[in-house]
Design an enzyme around this catalytic site. Structure first.
Site, PDB file in Angstrom:
ATOM      1  N   GLU A 136      -8.441  -3.198 -11.308  1.00 55.36           N
ATOM      2  CA  GLU A 136      -9.681  -2.441 -11.410  1.00 55.36           C
ATOM      3  C   GLU A 136      -9.381  -0.979 -11.707  1.00 55.36           C
ATOM      4  O   GLU A 136      -8.382  -0.436 -11.251  1.00 55.36           O
ATOM      5  CB  GLU A 136     -10.481  -2.575 -10.111  1.00 55.36           C
ATOM      6  CG  GLU A 136     -10.971  -4.003  -9.916  1.00 55.36           C
ATOM      7  CD  GLU A 136     -11.752  -4.234  -8.640  1.00 55.36           C
ATOM      8  OE1 GLU A 136     -12.638  -5.087  -8.664  1.00 55.36           O
ATOM      9  OE2 GLU A 136     -11.472  -3.583  -7.621  1.00 55.36           O
ATOM     10  N   CYS A 169     -10.027   6.698 -12.117  1.00 53.28           N
ATOM     11  CA  CYS A 169      -9.120   6.241 -11.071  1.00 53.28           C
ATOM     12  C   CYS A 169      -8.369   5.027 -11.605  1.00 53.28           C
ATOM     13  O   CYS A 169      -8.971   4.012 -11.949  1.00 53.28           O
ATOM     14  CB  CYS A 169      -9.935   5.898  -9.822  1.00 53.28           C
ATOM     15  SG  CYS A 169      -8.920   5.303  -8.471  1.00 53.28           S
ATOM     16  N   CYS A 195      -6.456  -0.962   3.985  1.00 57.76           N
ATOM     17  CA  CYS A 195      -6.688  -0.980   2.539  1.00 57.76           C
ATOM     18  C   CYS A 195      -6.894  -2.408   2.040  1.00 57.76           C
ATOM     19  O   CYS A 195      -6.089  -3.299   2.344  1.00 57.76           O
ATOM     20  CB  CYS A 195      -5.502  -0.349   1.821  1.00 57.76           C
ATOM     21  SG  CYS A 195      -5.670  -0.399   0.026  1.00 57.76           S
ATOM     22  N   GLY A 252      -2.399  -0.386  -6.080  1.00 57.15           N
ATOM     23  CA  GLY A 252      -0.949  -0.301  -6.192  1.00 57.15           C
ATOM     24  C   GLY A 252      -0.367   1.024  -5.746  1.00 57.15           C
ATOM     25  O   GLY A 252      -1.066   2.004  -5.531  1.00 57.15           O
ATOM     26  N   GLU A 253       0.949   1.025  -5.578  1.00 57.02           N
ATOM     27  CA  GLU A 253       1.696   2.226  -5.220  1.00 57.02           C
ATOM     28  C   GLU A 253       2.436   2.687  -6.480  1.00 57.02           C
ATOM     29  O   GLU A 253       3.410   2.058  -6.901  1.00 57.02           O
ATOM     30  CB  GLU A 253       2.672   1.908  -4.074  1.00 57.02           C
ATOM     31  CG  GLU A 253       3.715   2.974  -3.803  1.00 57.02           C
ATOM     32  CD  GLU A 253       3.151   4.392  -3.646  1.00 57.02           C
ATOM     33  OE1 GLU A 253       2.158   4.598  -2.928  1.00 57.02           O
ATOM     34  OE2 GLU A 253       3.723   5.311  -4.274  1.00 57.02           O
ATOM     35  N   SER A 290      -0.999   9.630  -6.610  1.00 58.44           N
ATOM     36  CA  SER A 290      -1.134   9.531  -5.161  1.00 58.44           C
ATOM     37  C   SER A 290      -0.095   8.538  -4.639  1.00 58.44           C
ATOM     38  O   SER A 290       0.044   7.437  -5.165  1.00 58.44           O
ATOM     39  CB  SER A 290      -2.547   9.041  -4.823  1.00 58.44           C
ATOM     40  OG  SER A 290      -2.690   8.902  -3.431  1.00 58.44           O
ATOM     41  N   LEU A 341      -1.405  10.524   4.067  1.00 59.36           N
ATOM     42  CA  LEU A 341      -0.753  10.758   5.362  1.00 59.36           C
ATOM     43  C   LEU A 341      -1.395   9.926   6.483  1.00 59.36           C
ATOM     44  O   LEU A 341      -0.723   9.132   7.127  1.00 59.36           O
ATOM     45  CB  LEU A 341      -0.800  12.260   5.681  1.00 59.36           C
ATOM     46  CG  LEU A 341       0.066  12.729   6.839  1.00 59.36           C
ATOM     47  CD1 LEU A 341       1.536  12.410   6.620  1.00 59.36           C
ATOM     48  CD2 LEU A 341      -0.119  14.235   7.074  1.00 59.36           C
ATOM     49  N   CYS A 398     -12.729   4.164  -2.545  1.00 54.58           N
ATOM     50  CA  CYS A 398     -11.322   4.142  -2.150  1.00 54.58           C
ATOM     51  C   CYS A 398     -11.044   2.946  -1.261  1.00 54.58           C
ATOM     52  O   CYS A 398     -11.760   2.730  -0.286  1.00 54.58           O
ATOM     53  CB  CYS A 398     -10.970   5.355  -1.314  1.00 54.58           C
ATOM     54  SG  CYS A 398     -10.927   6.882  -2.169  1.00 54.58           S
TER      55      CYS A 398
HETATM   56  N1  SAH Z   1      -0.696   3.721  -2.974  1.00 54.43           N
HETATM   57  C1  SAH Z   1      -1.203   5.026  -3.252  1.00 54.43           C
HETATM   58  C2  SAH Z   1      -2.412   5.041  -4.153  1.00 54.43           C
HETATM   59  C3  SAH Z   1      -3.523   4.052  -3.867  1.00 54.43           C
HETATM   60  S1  SAH Z   1      -4.529   4.317  -2.472  1.00 54.43           S
HETATM   61  C4  SAH Z   1      -1.455   5.770  -1.969  1.00 54.43           C
HETATM   62  O1  SAH Z   1      -1.286   5.185  -0.901  1.00 54.43           O
HETATM   63  O2  SAH Z   1      -1.748   6.953  -2.006  1.00 54.43           O
HETATM   64  C5  SAH Z   1      -5.533   5.701  -2.834  1.00 54.43           C
HETATM   65  C6  SAH Z   1      -6.158   6.315  -1.577  1.00 54.43           C
HETATM   66  O3  SAH Z   1      -7.179   5.471  -1.026  1.00 54.43           O
HETATM   67  C7  SAH Z   1      -5.129   6.502  -0.474  1.00 54.43           C
HETATM   68  O4  SAH Z   1      -5.207   7.753   0.118  1.00 54.43           O
HETATM   69  C8  SAH Z   1      -5.527   5.419   0.505  1.00 54.43           C
HETATM   70  O5  SAH Z   1      -5.106   5.703   1.772  1.00 54.43           O
HETATM   71  C9  SAH Z   1      -7.033   5.427   0.378  1.00 54.43           C
HETATM   72  N2  SAH Z   1      -7.638   4.238   0.974  1.00 54.43           N
HETATM   73  C10 SAH Z   1      -7.108   3.022   1.084  1.00 54.43           C
HETATM   74  N3  SAH Z   1      -7.960   2.183   1.706  1.00 54.43           N
HETATM   75  C11 SAH Z   1      -9.051   2.897   2.010  1.00 54.43           C
HETATM   76  C12 SAH Z   1     -10.301   2.569   2.622  1.00 54.43           C
HETATM   77  N4  SAH Z   1     -10.565   1.342   3.049  1.00 54.43           N
HETATM   78  N5  SAH Z   1     -11.213   3.545   2.739  1.00 54.43           N
HETATM   79  C13 SAH Z   1     -10.970   4.784   2.280  1.00 54.43           C
HETATM   80  N6  SAH Z   1      -9.823   5.142   1.680  1.00 54.43           N
HETATM   81  C14 SAH Z   1      -8.866   4.207   1.534  1.00 54.43           C
END
Ligand code: SAH
Length: 374
Positions: free
Chosen positions: A107, A132, A146, A188-189, A220, A243, A361
């Site tokens: 997505e 995004c 997540c 993904g990371e 990110s 963080l 997010c």
């Molecule tokens: N893997 C990377 C990029 C993807 S996540 C990372 O961890 O930064 C992008 C952002 O969405 C991250 O800050 C993650 O913590 C946040 N995120 C993940 N699940 C979420 C949720 N359920 N609600 C709000 N933010 C979330």
């Protein structure tokens, strides 16, 4: 992708087996040109068509000899991903479900926003449109809050699949809309798919490629420490660090990669990152009710980030089925923000966008979304 303009030939290789030309950088396009015994300046022309203008077929490359276009058509395809659906939120957010050639799905989310920018000439209203982007189908990082993590890692995206998200998103814009910012905050990371990410970023930011300023791209990461410095040394994009916790005990649980790269190691690395003048690292902090949203957490966060050039994005937790977390109430988020500000930290509250289409997010979960299409 519109493939219907291709002649169907009994002898031609099936599209699915052809290499995606969007996997190739300028040097490799040069090799293609040389192998076809074409003159070397054709590589730049080719890159201009593929990445600059972003055409969807070889037939559109009008200043290339027809014989060379035919040569390319037999060996390459133009992108291998297609938009299966585009859901529109009442707030203007659009979520693309993108299907990959092997049936995987990812997505990408288009997020329009308005920002008031104070300039010497007065306030200026900026229309921002952020894309995004995803870097992997699924994710192996297993962050507890997540939705993507629940899929596990299906596979890394190819270079072509990463850059194709931009071209597919552009088709969903109206004539007066333009993408202005790009964030790797989708599925993904990104730093766990480093070689492909860096090549995609080089295509996105090169003059011969898409010509996007690296300052408009944010990667990110959950904190894959060894790749963070390398990334900024290779391409000066902006970096955001997820963080979410101020103690190792809690972060071990929320983001298990913390067991490998604990908070002090992560923040030490952040201190050493080669930042541009006045640039700051964004720290993302998802507000989880009763988990990480107390005044003590806020005070610890101030202490942790004091020696750094950082700012904080407070993100409302977006719930999904079975997540087991609740979002912090707005006043708790505002109190948290006030403590950070008192501690001289810039802290912004990120409003959730696209909630009604599960595009916010942490809500991206294409496996399920793809299944729902069938
Ligand atoms: N893997 C990377 C990029 C993807 S996540 C990372 O961890 O930064 C992008 C952002 O969405 C991250 O800050 C993650 O913590 C946040 N995120 C993940 N699940 C979420 C949720 N359920 N609600 C709000 N933010 C979330």
């Amino acid at each position: 992708m519109i493939e219907s303009d291709r002649p169907i030939e009994a002898t031609s290789t099936p599209q699915a087996e052809l290499q995606d030309i969007r996997d190739l950088g300028l040097a490799e396009l040069g090799e293609v040109v040389a192998a076809a015994s074409e003159r070397s300046f054709r590589a730049g022309q080719l890159a201009g068509w593929i990445y600059g203008r972003g055409v969807g077929s070889f037939d559109a490359m009008l200043d290339l000899p027809k014989s060379f276009r035919e040569y390319l058509k037999h060996r390459f395809r133009m992108g291998s991903a297609t938009t299966a659906t585009c859901a529109r939120s009442s707030d203007g957010t659009r979520k693309l479900l993108i299907r990959l050639s092997d049936g995987e799905a990812i997505e990408s989310v288009i997020i329009p926003s308005r920002e008031v920018e104070a300039t010497p000439a007065g306030d200026h209203l900026n229309q921002r449109i952020t894309l995004c982007m995803s870097s992997q189908a699924g994710c192996a990082m297993a962050c507890e809050f997540c939705a993507t993590a629940r899929m596990g890692l299906h596979r890394n995206l190819s270079v072509g699949e990463i850059v194709s998200q931009v071209f597919l998103a552009r088709r969903e814009l109206t004539a007066d809309e333009h993408l202005t910012n790009y964030v790797f905050m989708g599925m993904g990371e990104p730093l766990a798919n480093y070689p492909r990410l860096i090549k995609a970023l080089s295509i996105m930011t090169s003059e011969w490629g898409m010509g996007i300023s690296p300052r408009r791209i944010t990667v990110s990461t959950v904190g894959i420490v060894p790749m963070m410095e390398r990334l900024l040394t290779e391409i000066p994009v902006r970096i955001a660090v997820s963080l979410h916790a101020t103690t190792n005990e809690l972060r071990d649980r929320l983001a298990p990669i913390n067991k490998r790269y604990p908070i002090e190691v992560l923040l030490d690395t952040c201190k050493r990152l080669p930042l541009k003048q006045r640039e700051r690292i964004t720290f993302e902090y998802v507000m989880l009710r009763g988990v990480n949203d107390s005044p003590e957490d806020a005070k610890r966060l101030v202490k942790l980030l004091a020696p750094l050039r950082g700012k904080v994005n407070l993100i409302f937790f977006n719930a999904f089925e079975g997540s087991g977390f609740a979002t912090s109430p707005r006043d708790a988020v505002e109190d948290f923000q006030a403590i950070l500000r008192k501690g001289n930290l810039t802290a912004t509250i990120r409003e959730s966008r696209g909630l009604d289409i599960a595009a916010a997010c942490g809500q991206l979960y294409a496996e399920q979304a793809a299944a729902n299409q069938d």
